[in-house]
Motif scaffolding. Structure first.
Motif, PDB file in Angstrom:
ATOM      1  N   SER A 125       0.797  -1.228   0.073  1.00 38.04           N
ATOM      2  CA  SER A 125      -0.022  -0.112  -0.034  1.00 38.04           C
ATOM      3  C   SER A 125       0.888   1.311  -0.051  1.00 38.04           C
ATOM      4  O   SER A 125       2.172   1.015   0.329  1.00 38.04           O
ATOM      5  N   ALA A 126       0.246   2.515  -0.306  1.00 35.68           N
ATOM      6  CA  ALA A 126       0.984   3.826  -0.247  1.00 35.68           C
ATOM      7  C   ALA A 126       1.551   3.977   1.283  1.00 35.68           C
ATOM      8  O   ALA A 126       2.597   4.528   1.534  1.00 35.68           O
ATOM      9  N   SER A 127       0.584   3.438   2.179  1.00 31.52           N
ATOM     10  CA  SER A 127       1.065   3.777   3.645  1.00 31.52           C
ATOM     11  C   SER A 127       2.465   2.943   3.860  1.00 31.52           C
ATOM     12  O   SER A 127       3.514   3.384   4.602  1.00 31.52           O
ATOM     13  N   ASP A 128       2.490   1.575   3.178  1.00 38.24           N
ATOM     14  CA  ASP A 128       3.929   1.040   3.369  1.00 38.24           C
ATOM     15  C   ASP A 128       5.005   1.479   2.533  1.00 38.24           C
ATOM     16  O   ASP A 128       5.795   1.842   3.206  1.00 38.24           O
ATOM     17  N   VAL A 188       8.188  11.417  -2.264  1.00 40.30           N
ATOM     18  CA  VAL A 188       7.028  12.161  -2.979  1.00 40.30           C
ATOM     19  C   VAL A 188       6.203  10.763  -2.895  1.00 40.30           C
ATOM     20  O   VAL A 188       6.204   9.756  -3.309  1.00 40.30           O
ATOM     21  N   ASP A 189       4.823  11.204  -2.287  1.00 36.36           N
ATOM     22  CA  ASP A 189       3.586  10.324  -2.155  1.00 36.36           C
ATOM     23  C   ASP A 189       2.655  10.469  -3.235  1.00 36.36           C
ATOM     24  O   ASP A 189       2.108  11.762  -3.102  1.00 36.36           O
ATOM     25  N   ALA A 190       2.546  10.090  -4.432  1.00 39.44           N
ATOM     26  CA  ALA A 190       1.650  10.444  -5.486  1.00 39.44           C
ATOM     27  C   ALA A 190       0.681   9.034  -5.686  1.00 39.44           C
ATOM     28  O   ALA A 190       0.395   8.541  -6.646  1.00 39.44           O
TER      29      ALA A 190
HETATM   30  N1  PLP Z   1      -1.460   8.684   0.329  1.00 45.25           N
HETATM   31  C1  PLP Z   1      -2.470   9.295  -0.441  1.00 45.25           C
HETATM   32  C2  PLP Z   1      -2.056  10.900  -1.108  1.00 45.25           C
HETATM   33  C3  PLP Z   1      -3.713   8.975  -0.357  1.00 45.25           C
HETATM   34  O1  PLP Z   1      -4.568   9.550  -1.105  1.00 45.25           O
HETATM   35  C4  PLP Z   1      -3.847   7.498   0.219  1.00 45.25           C
HETATM   36  C5  PLP Z   1      -5.115   6.951   0.092  1.00 45.25           C
HETATM   37  O2  PLP Z   1      -6.150   7.355  -0.434  1.00 45.25           O
HETATM   38  C6  PLP Z   1      -2.683   7.067   0.845  1.00 45.25           C
HETATM   39  C7  PLP Z   1      -1.458   7.511   1.056  1.00 45.25           C
HETATM   40  C8  PLP Z   1      -3.064   5.677   1.687  1.00 45.25           C
HETATM   41  O3  PLP Z   1      -3.128   4.674   0.665  1.00 45.25           O
HETATM   42  P1  PLP Z   1      -3.031   3.129   0.953  1.00 45.25           P
HETATM   43  O4  PLP Z   1      -4.441   2.606   1.333  1.00 45.25           O
HETATM   44  O5  PLP Z   1      -2.598   2.593  -0.392  1.00 45.25           O
HETATM   45  O6  PLP Z   1      -2.122   3.191   2.092  1.00 45.25           O
END
Ligand code: PLP
Length: 650
Positions: free
Chosen positions: A231-234, A352-354
């Motif tokens: 996931s993005a959080s990871d 960068v978180d996209a």
């Molecule tokens: N970063 C951004 C900008 C997000 O919009 C989100 C979720 O919508 C996340 C992180 C978290 O994503 P994930 O559920 O893949 O951890």
């Protein structure tokens, strides 16, 4: 072969090599044979095992070469006498399941279900047995429970009326890729699954090319590279762990005393996702959320610079910045050139978180957002959001793979199975994906990327992204024609953020009533401490008719509110609305008046959350309680209106 046949064949082969019998396996499902045989014999034997269809790993115990062991895993369903599904049954049920999935998705297109379920918390425990079954059940019974109890409690993200959060990326191609992936086991080292390792690395290079990423992010650069995370959080956590390790390593050189991690400070904008807070908690570091500018809602780099200076004066150690492309609340984007320049100057890791917007980069017209990317140390995005790859699949690219792996590889590598297979490509020789993140084992996620990219082609994916953006623009222009709505942020990508009559209370009431009616499902957010309504294009096969229906629903509920608060219109229109009805592409520009936060009933404050807010869909309330809830919100509106009138009078 059965376990006993396998043991016999293995023993015969071992005996033919060396008289040492200590490695002889005994009859068990997993065996550890210990021997002090020479490594050439071990190598010969493991090749023989592989050729004969066995999986065997060698490990060193206690780091002593004399303690070389071999472990053999056997599994024989015949011996275990499993009654569950066999291949014939799998074929029958699998075909049914594929039909079931297609019917389900079709049923959403045809609007034959509501987008949101009508269940209350705890509903499932009341319906399903609290104990597992002792005896096997039939497939038919399981599937009938799926229909009756699972679908009835599922939020249908592919429903045309589901316009909350962000796109979910479910496509038939990715569902099939996922299905295949789950039948191929896992991988961690190259040897444990060569195809998994190599396809993942290749797919990340394909994506890097499709999105115009710099060459150093590619795996074939041998410098940086990428791997999939869950996931993005990871990804944010993993990048922060790498940055932390790098900073601590730099400081250990200077200082004999180890630095307490709590002196490290990370930074991000107030609009960054809460996963940055979570990562900071896990890493044990401080996080400072900084303000954003009014025009672009981008992290203010002057604030970043002064925060870094201030923290250094306090004896703290700045080390990491998380910039965002496509914030969760309103899809705003930080300026990578500016953030990158500060990071470069101050020696901070720039991430960068996209997560959502990254998918848009397959279209060249979005690539100006990448200006400054050469200053970025790591970058994440979720193909599972906007690139149709079904959760879970998050890409993490790093500029330096050694810095990333330093955070995860420690201690003697000897405890890791050693590979003695000849390797044609030296780049793959060093790639064990277990070193690119937290878990040891990983799923074969790249299969769904491969399926999707091949079955759509780059142009197909570009068409998908552009269609969503066009629909968002159509929604925006229809909405603004009504005159009672204003944009709360510039429409970016496939997300439209708006407000009703420049009023927090009315906007909130509107969302509450729409969600309660189940005509649409929306998820609001908070930007500049204002309540904003988000309309997101979510499903793959979205069409203009979805947008038209959404507009009709929103206007119907807006009319009802106007009828209820008869002079709402006159009050609201008396207020200089400088968040002036902007057309797509124009930034929101508040006037001084509108800048002042609107006072609200303090018992129902607007929560200052950086991302989604409660949608006020109060589940489990009786009709009376619901009416009371609406009355309470109405009082809130009147209070807000009085406050506005006072400001106007002044
Ligand atoms: N970063 C951004 C900008 C997000 O919009 C989100 C979720 O919508 C996340 C992180 C978290 O994503 P994930 O559920 O893949 O951890």
């Amino acid at each position: 072969p059965t376990v006993s046949e396998s043991c016999k064949r293995l023993s015969l082969f071992t005996d033919s090599l060396e008289p040492d019998r200590s490695a002889r396996p005994v009859r068990r499902n997993s065996l550890l044979g210990r021997s002090s045989i020479s490594s050439s014999v071990v190598s010969l034997r493991s090749r023989w095992l592989r050729r004969n269809g066995f999986v065997a790993d060698r490990v060193l115990l206690d780091n002593e070469p004399s303690e070389r062991c071999e472990s053999f895993g056997f599994c024989s369903s015949r011996e275990l006498q499993l009654d569950a599904m066999d291949a014939a049954e799998f074929r029958r049920c699998g075909k049914q399941l594929i039909d079931f999935i297609a019917d389900y998705i079709e049923s959403l297109n045809g609007n034959r279900r509501e987008a949101m379920p009508r269940v209350l918390p705890g509903y499932l425990r009341q319906r399903l047995p609290l104990r597992p079954p002792d005896q096997p059940e039939t497939w038919e019974r399981v599937m009938s429970d799926v229909e009756e109890h699972i679908l009835s409690g599922t939020a249908h993200w592919l429903h045309p009326d589901f316009n909350a959060y962000f796109p979910i990326g479910i496509s038939y191609a990715s569902v099939l890729g996922d299905l295949l992936s789950s039948s191929f086991g896992v991988g961690f080292t190259w040897r444990s699954n060569p195809a998994l390792t190599e396809l993942e690395r290749l797919m990340l290079d394909w994506l890097a090319e499709m999105m115009g990423m710099p060459a150093h992010f590619r795996n074939d650069s041998g410098i940086g590279g990428g791997a999939l995370q869950g996931s993005a959080s990871d990804c944010v956590l993993v990048s922060m762990l790498a940055a932390r390790k790098e900073k601590l390593t730099q400081l250990i050189g200077k200082d004999a005393e180890p630095l307490p991690v709590s002196r490290l400070v990370a930074y991000c904008s107030q609009l960054a996702h809460p996963c940055v807070d979570k990562a900071a908690v896990i890493c044990g570091v401080r996080l400072r959320r900084l303000g954003y500018d009014d025009e672009n809602l981008a992290l203010r780099c002057d604030l970043l610079e002064s925060a870094v200076l201030e923290d250094r004066q306090l004896g703290l150690v700045p080390f990491y910045v998380c910039a965002v492309l496509g914030t969760t609340a309103c899809a705003s984007c930080d300026n990578l050139s500016d953030v990158g320049a500060v990071c470069h100057r101050e020696q901070l890791w720039c991430h960068v978180d996209a997560a959502y917007s990254g998918g848009a980069l397959v279209c060249p017209e979005f690539r100006p957002l990448l200006q400054g990317i050469e200053l970025v140390d790591s970058f994440n995005f979720n193909p599972s959001k906007w690139l149709l790859c079904t959760f879970d699949a998050s890409v993490l690219w790093v500029k330096s793979q050694s810095k990333l792996k330093d955070a995860f590889v420690s201690g003697p590598r000897a405890s890791i199975p050693v590979d003695d297979a000849p390797i044609s490509n030296p780049l793959e020789q060093i790639c064990d994906l277990k070193d690119w993140g937290i878990p040891l084992s990983r799923r074969f996620r790249s299969l769904k990327l491969w399926f999707v990219i091949r079955l759509y082609g780059v142009e197909g994916l570009q068409r998908h992204i552009r269609l969503h953006c066009r629909l968002a623009q159509s929604f925006e222009s229809q909405l603004l024609k009504d005159g009672r709505f204003q944009l709360a942020a510039k429409t970016r990508f496939s997300l439209v953020c708006f407000r009703f009559r420049d009023s927090d209370a009315l906007s909130r009431l509107l969302v509450c009533r729409i969600n309660q009616s189940r005509d649409l499902h929306l998820m609001p957010a908070s930007v500049r401490d204002r309540y904003i309504i988000r309309y997101a294009i979510v499903r793959e096969r979205a069409v203009e008719a979805d947008v038209n229906r959404a507009i009709r629903v929103i206007l119907k509920h807006a009319d009802q509110l106007d009828g209820k608060f008869s002079n709402a219109a006159s009050i609201a229109s008396a207020i200089p609305i400088a968040t002036a009805v902007a057309t797509s592409g124009n930034a929101v520009n508040d006037s001084e008046d509108a800048e002042e936060p609107v006072e609200l009933n303090s018992s129902v404050p607007i929560r200052k959350e950086p991302s989604y807010m409660s949608d006020d869909l109060i589940v489990g309330l009786s009709e009376d309680q619901l009416q009371e809830k609406f009355r309470q919100m109405s009082r809130e509106f009147h209070r807000e209106r009085r406050s506005l009138r006072r400001r106007l009078d002044k």
